[in-house]
Design an enzyme around this catalytic site. Structure first.
Site, mmCIF file in Angstrom:
data_model
loop_
_atom_site.group_PDB
_atom_site.id
_atom_site.type_symbol
_atom_site.label_atom_id
_atom_site.label_comp_id
_atom_site.label_asym_id
_atom_site.label_seq_id
_atom_site.Cartn_x
_atom_site.Cartn_y
_atom_site.Cartn_z
ATOM 1 C CD GLN A 13 -5.951 9.981 2.894
ATOM 2 O OE1 GLN A 13 -6.796 9.098 3.253
ATOM 3 N NE2 GLN A 13 -4.606 10.126 3.227
ATOM 4 N NE ARG B 276 -4.941 6.395 0.519
ATOM 5 C CZ ARG B 276 -5.921 5.475 1.134
ATOM 6 N NH1 ARG B 276 -6.626 6.130 2.040
ATOM 7 N NH2 ARG B 276 -5.867 4.244 1.046
ATOM 8 C CG HIS C 295 -8.445 7.337 -2.434
ATOM 9 N ND1 HIS C 295 -7.906 6.930 -3.515
ATOM 10 C CD2 HIS C 295 -7.971 6.395 -1.518
ATOM 11 C CE1 HIS C 295 -7.620 5.813 -3.497
ATOM 12 N NE2 HIS C 295 -7.678 5.153 -2.139
ATOM 13 C CG HIS D 85 -10.751 8.328 0.800
ATOM 14 N ND1 HIS D 85 -11.736 7.478 0.412
ATOM 15 C CD2 HIS D 85 -9.804 7.480 1.348
ATOM 16 C CE1 HIS D 85 -11.424 6.203 0.780
ATOM 17 N NE2 HIS D 85 -10.115 6.312 1.542
ATOM 18 C CG LEU E 146 -11.486 4.409 -2.983
ATOM 19 C CD1 LEU E 146 -11.293 5.966 -2.917
ATOM 20 C CD2 LEU E 146 -11.416 3.736 -1.852
ATOM 21 C CD GLU F 166 -3.061 3.525 -1.002
ATOM 22 O OE1 GLU F 166 -3.686 4.543 -0.869
ATOM 23 O OE2 GLU F 166 -2.184 3.279 -0.292
ATOM 24 N NE ARG G 294 -7.161 7.232 6.171
ATOM 25 C CZ ARG G 294 -7.731 6.159 5.381
ATOM 26 N NH1 ARG G 294 -7.169 5.022 5.574
ATOM 27 N NH2 ARG G 294 -8.482 6.240 4.175
ATOM 28 C CG PHE H 86 -2.465 -0.189 1.073
ATOM 29 C CD1 PHE H 86 -2.632 -1.175 0.135
ATOM 30 C CD2 PHE H 86 -3.392 0.338 1.585
ATOM 31 C CE1 PHE H 86 -4.255 -1.150 -0.212
ATOM 32 C CE2 PHE H 86 -4.640 0.333 1.407
ATOM 33 C CZ PHE H 86 -5.058 -0.620 0.283
HETATM 34 C C1 LIG Z 1 -14.820 3.798 0.160
HETATM 35 C C2 LIG Z 1 -13.910 3.825 1.265
HETATM 36 C C3 LIG Z 1 -13.014 2.864 1.237
HETATM 37 C C4 LIG Z 1 -12.020 2.585 2.234
HETATM 38 N N1 LIG Z 1 -11.214 1.797 2.314
HETATM 39 C C5 LIG Z 1 -10.241 1.656 3.503
HETATM 40 C C6 LIG Z 1 -9.313 0.482 3.519
HETATM 41 O O1 LIG Z 1 -9.084 -0.458 2.685
HETATM 42 N N2 LIG Z 1 -8.449 0.397 4.632
HETATM 43 C C7 LIG Z 1 -8.491 1.473 5.644
HETATM 44 O O2 LIG Z 1 -7.833 1.148 6.644
HETATM 45 N N3 LIG Z 1 -9.499 2.630 5.572
HETATM 46 C C8 LIG Z 1 -10.212 2.497 4.562
HETATM 47 N N4 LIG Z 1 -11.290 3.473 4.448
HETATM 48 C C9 LIG Z 1 -11.606 4.263 5.717
HETATM 49 C C10 LIG Z 1 -12.494 3.353 6.646
HETATM 50 O O3 LIG Z 1 -13.470 2.761 6.082
HETATM 51 C C11 LIG Z 1 -13.055 4.339 7.662
HETATM 52 O O4 LIG Z 1 -12.298 5.235 8.222
HETATM 53 C C12 LIG Z 1 -13.487 3.413 9.076
HETATM 54 O O5 LIG Z 1 -14.540 2.177 8.325
HETATM 55 C C13 LIG Z 1 -14.566 4.426 9.897
HETATM 56 O O6 LIG Z 1 -14.964 3.450 10.925
HETATM 57 P P1 LIG Z 1 -16.066 4.134 12.091
HETATM 58 O O7 LIG Z 1 -16.389 2.717 13.005
HETATM 59 O O8 LIG Z 1 -14.957 5.072 12.365
HETATM 60 O O9 LIG Z 1 -17.262 4.451 11.287
HETATM 61 P P2 LIG Z 1 -18.368 4.136 10.511
HETATM 62 O O10 LIG Z 1 -18.070 2.861 9.919
HETATM 63 O O11 LIG Z 1 -18.578 5.265 9.625
HETATM 64 O O12 LIG Z 1 -19.528 3.952 11.433
HETATM 65 C C14 LIG Z 1 -20.136 4.935 11.757
HETATM 66 C C15 LIG Z 1 -21.281 4.475 12.602
HETATM 67 O O13 LIG Z 1 -21.953 5.558 13.330
HETATM 68 C C16 LIG Z 1 -23.329 5.535 13.223
HETATM 69 N N5 LIG Z 1 -23.863 6.823 13.246
HETATM 70 C C17 LIG Z 1 -23.422 8.164 12.874
HETATM 71 N N6 LIG Z 1 -23.935 8.996 13.186
HETATM 72 C C18 LIG Z 1 -24.994 8.862 13.841
HETATM 73 C C19 LIG Z 1 -25.908 9.423 14.717
HETATM 74 N N7 LIG Z 1 -25.938 10.722 14.657
HETATM 75 N N8 LIG Z 1 -26.718 8.673 15.595
HETATM 76 C C20 LIG Z 1 -26.523 7.282 15.501
HETATM 77 N N9 LIG Z 1 -25.663 6.671 14.945
HETATM 78 C C21 LIG Z 1 -25.029 7.449 14.058
HETATM 79 C C22 LIG Z 1 -23.627 5.000 11.752
HETATM 80 O O14 LIG Z 1 -24.859 4.466 11.577
HETATM 81 C C23 LIG Z 1 -22.464 4.024 11.653
HETATM 82 O O15 LIG Z 1 -23.107 2.904 12.183
HETATM 83 C C24 LIG Z 1 -12.139 3.485 3.280
HETATM 84 C C25 LIG Z 1 -13.200 4.637 3.328
HETATM 85 C C26 LIG Z 1 -13.898 4.613 2.181
HETATM 86 C C27 LIG Z 1 -14.818 5.972 1.995
#
Ligand SMILES: Cc1cc2nc3c(=O)[nH]c(=O)nc-3n(C[C@H](O)[C@H](O)[C@H](O)COP(=O)(O)OP(=O)(O)OC[C@H]3O[C@@H](n4cnc5c(N)ncnc54)[C@H](O)[C@@H]3O)c2cc1C
Length: 574
Positions: A233, A279, A235, A348, A245, A248, A383, A120
């Site tokens: 960030q 990135r 992407h 991103h 997306l 990567e 990142r 990566f």
């Molecule tokens: C397309 C894409 C591909 C990616 N690929 C990678 C990768 O390969 N490797 C990597 O390391 N990172 C990757 N990332 C980044 C990574 O996926 C995210 O940073 C990470 O999954 C975030 O996880 P989280 O648990 O913080 O939030 P999320 O998975 O976004 O979860 C947020 C949660 O909060 C809840 N929520 C939000 N607001 C409220 C509210 N007001 N009330 C109640 N519930 C709420 C939602 O329902 C959800 O359940 C990628 C990001 C994207 C956009």
């Protein structure tokens, strides 16, 4: 009002929230997860490429260690990450990945059965563990199964719109139960915000429409500062028109970037790393090629370049990148086995977020944050791909642990003030009536579109004081116009009109924190690239930005030194 009292309330059912809940419950706390989406629909499921850990499983990574992972992360962050937090994350990475493996996560495998690892961007070794190009989805299912196995209570379709805070202490959440169509308050001894990123403050974003930044604003409004929000960030490889997306992993598996003159232009910008430079560097390189006339022009007038994977062959593409092939077939009608993909950089990831320590603690007692909504900080100004899934696991776990320990203490000393919840409920309902009775004529979707356009145009990959000032002026007018929104549609059952209305205030405030931080940071570092201040300036800006929300919606900006351990800042070359 819900009578239930929980020790720990987790907002969010993504990877960070689920991992936090598992840990808090394992330490004896009663835990509730509230989530506006069913956990399996969380944005984490979109993560394709993989999760970093120095397992040294790839033959080319035999010498990999947590120390080398830490160095790559600090260098990638343009020396803005807190080095103690980074070292903690990389030292914990192997055990937390093996734990996930033992819980059944279906990682792709090497021929001898170990977890496979791919290269990566910005990493010295192939260190990204993956499950084809569906890593986030596999991880999410694995953690969800563990939550179900442990009988942790989940209320899905619960949309949190306020934190219950009195003095300096958090006592629960208030929001809308969308199924019942009711405003509810839920009391608890501690709350963990795990609500994901704020990508949808921008229009051209790879993020789910649900990544709105409301969770960040909830903490911000009750006194926790937002940290390093200017570091957004971009992407390099979102597909044109849809901004979905191309992981990567496409470049990790050997995909090339090519301009309209059929040149592999990364040769000019990062000769040793080529497409696998970090990135921020690859995104700026693509933007420069387009600006200087060596891109292609899409139907909507935007510029793009090609991501060419044809030379990888159908077999490798089908085995390692089936999801991105489907995305291109479905949304652009082209097959990456036969044609290059038209891509452009898109918003991103939100490197900044709610200011926390390494245990997820914020400045509000009993309030914790983890995952993309939080800023520990391990990503600094840029990142590394694969580090945010790791962050959700490591700091999700640590925040669950810390919240459970905190309640053991407060349960003995104090209890939730009796009249507080009733007062909060009354206040909340009257505030709500104000919105539903409003007589204004503005429409939230118009304001949101204007905000998105402003961020895309004026707070993008390259920034200037002039653009940022214009963006700030626009945001101030949006704040004023927000007070003149018309009433949303009646009813609370799955009423997204009301939800979008309520979220808009958060969108505007979070955007303001991004712009203010960017305007005051008169240097270029990582993803923050000022045309008027092109050099990194360690003398004045080797520090974190902290934006505080003040009365009447004003903001206050302060700074804090970066935690340094052993890595001295050096010029970032690839
Ligand atoms: C397309 C894409 C591909 C990616 N690929 C990678 C990768 O390969 N490797 C990597 O390391 N990172 C990757 N990332 C980044 C990574 O996926 C995210 O940073 C990470 O999954 C975030 O996880 P989280 O648990 O913080 O939030 P999320 O998975 O976004 O979860 C947020 C949660 O909060 C809840 N929520 C939000 N607001 C409220 C509210 N007001 N009330 C109640 N519930 C709420 C939602 O329902 C959800 O359940 C990628 C990001 C994207 C956009």
């Amino acid at each position: 009002m819900l009578a239930n009292k929980y020790d720990v309330i987790v907002i969010g059912g993504g990877l960070a929230g689920l991992r936090a809940a598992i840990e808090a419950q394992a330490k004896g706390a009663s835990v509730l997860i509230v989530s506006k989406l069913h956990p399996l629909r969380s944005h984490s499921g979109a993560a394709q490429g993989g999760v970093n850990a120095p397992l040294a499983n790839n033959p080319e990574a035999k010498d990999d260690t947590p120390e080398k992972h830490a160095y790559d992360t600090v260098k990638g962050s343009d020396f803005l990450a807190d080095q103690d937090a980074v070292q903690l994350m990389t030292a914990t990475a192997p055990e937390i990945i093996y734990e996930l493996e033992h819980w059944g996560c279906p990682f792709s495998r090497t021929d001898d059965g170990r977890i496979a690892q791919r290269p990566f961007g910005g990493a010295g070794y192939p260190r990204t563990c993956y499950g084809a190009d569906k890593t986030g989805l596999y991880m999410l299912h694995t953690l969800y199964e563990q939550v179900i196995k442990r009988n942790i209570t989940i209320i899905s379709d619960f949309f949190v719109t306020a934190l219950i805070v009195e003095g300096d202490t958090c006592y629960g959440v208030a929001g809308i139960d969308m199924v019942k169509g009711r405003i509810e308050t839920i009391v608890g001894h501690s709350v963990i915000v795990a609500t994901g990123g704020a990508g949808r403050v921008y229009g051209k974003s790879s993020n789910a429409l649900t990544s709105t930044g409301l969770g960040m604003a909830l903490a911000y409004w009750v006194g926790a500062p937002l940290k390093d929000m200017e570091f957004i960030q971009f992407h390099p490889t979102g597909i044109i028109y849809k901004h979905i997306l191309m992981t990567e992993g496409c470049r990790g598996e050997g995909g090339y970037l090519v301009n309209s003159k059929n040149e592999r232009f990364m040769q000019k910008y990062a000769p040793s790393k080529m497409e696998l430079a970090q990135r921020d560097i690859v995104s700026r390189s693509i933007a420069t090629e387009i600006e200087q006339g060596r891109g292609f022009t899409a139907r909507d007038g935007s510029g793009y370049v090609h991501l060419d994977m044809r030379h990888l062959g159908a077999e490798k593409i089908m085995e390692r990148l089936p999801g991105v092939r489907d995305i291109c077939l479905e949304f652009l009608g082209l097959d990456i086995v036969k044609e290059p993909a038209p891509i452009q950089p898109v918003q991103h990831y939100t490197m900044g977020g709610i200011d926390t320590d390494v245990n997820g603690a914020t400045s509000v007692r009993g309030l914790y944050a983890a995952g993309e909504c939080a800023c520990v900080s391990v990503h600094g100004a840029n990142r590394l791909g694969g580090n945010s899934l790791l962050e959700t696991l490591v700091f999700g776990k640590l925040s669950g642990l810390a919240a459970a320990r905190y309640i053991a203490d407060v349960k003995q000393k104090s209890y939730i003030p009796q009249n507080l919840i009733a007062n909060i409920s009354r206040f909340y309902e009257s505030n709500f009536k104000r919105i539903t009775n409003s007589k204004g004529e503005e429409k939230h979707r118009v304001l949101k579109n204007e905000l998105n356009e402003t961020m895309d145009k004026l707070v993008g990959i390259f920034r200037t004081a002039q653009d940022l000032q214009a963006a700030l002026a626009k945001v101030k007018t949006l704040k004023e116009r927000f007070n003149h929104l018309g009433p949303p549609q009646d009813g609370l059952k799955f009423n997204y009109d009301i939800l979008t209305h309520l979220e808009l205030e958060a969108n505007i405030d979070v955007a303001e924190a991004v712009i203010v931080g960017a305007l005051k940071r008169e240097e270029s570092r990582g993803s923050h690239s000022r045309k008027d201040f092109p050099a990194r300036n360690d003398k004045d800006f080797l520090k974190h930005t902290l934006v505080y929300y003040r009365a009447k919606g004003e903001v206050d900006v302060q700074y804090r030194p970066v935690a340094m351990t052993k890595y001295q800042p050096e010029e970032r070359k690839y």
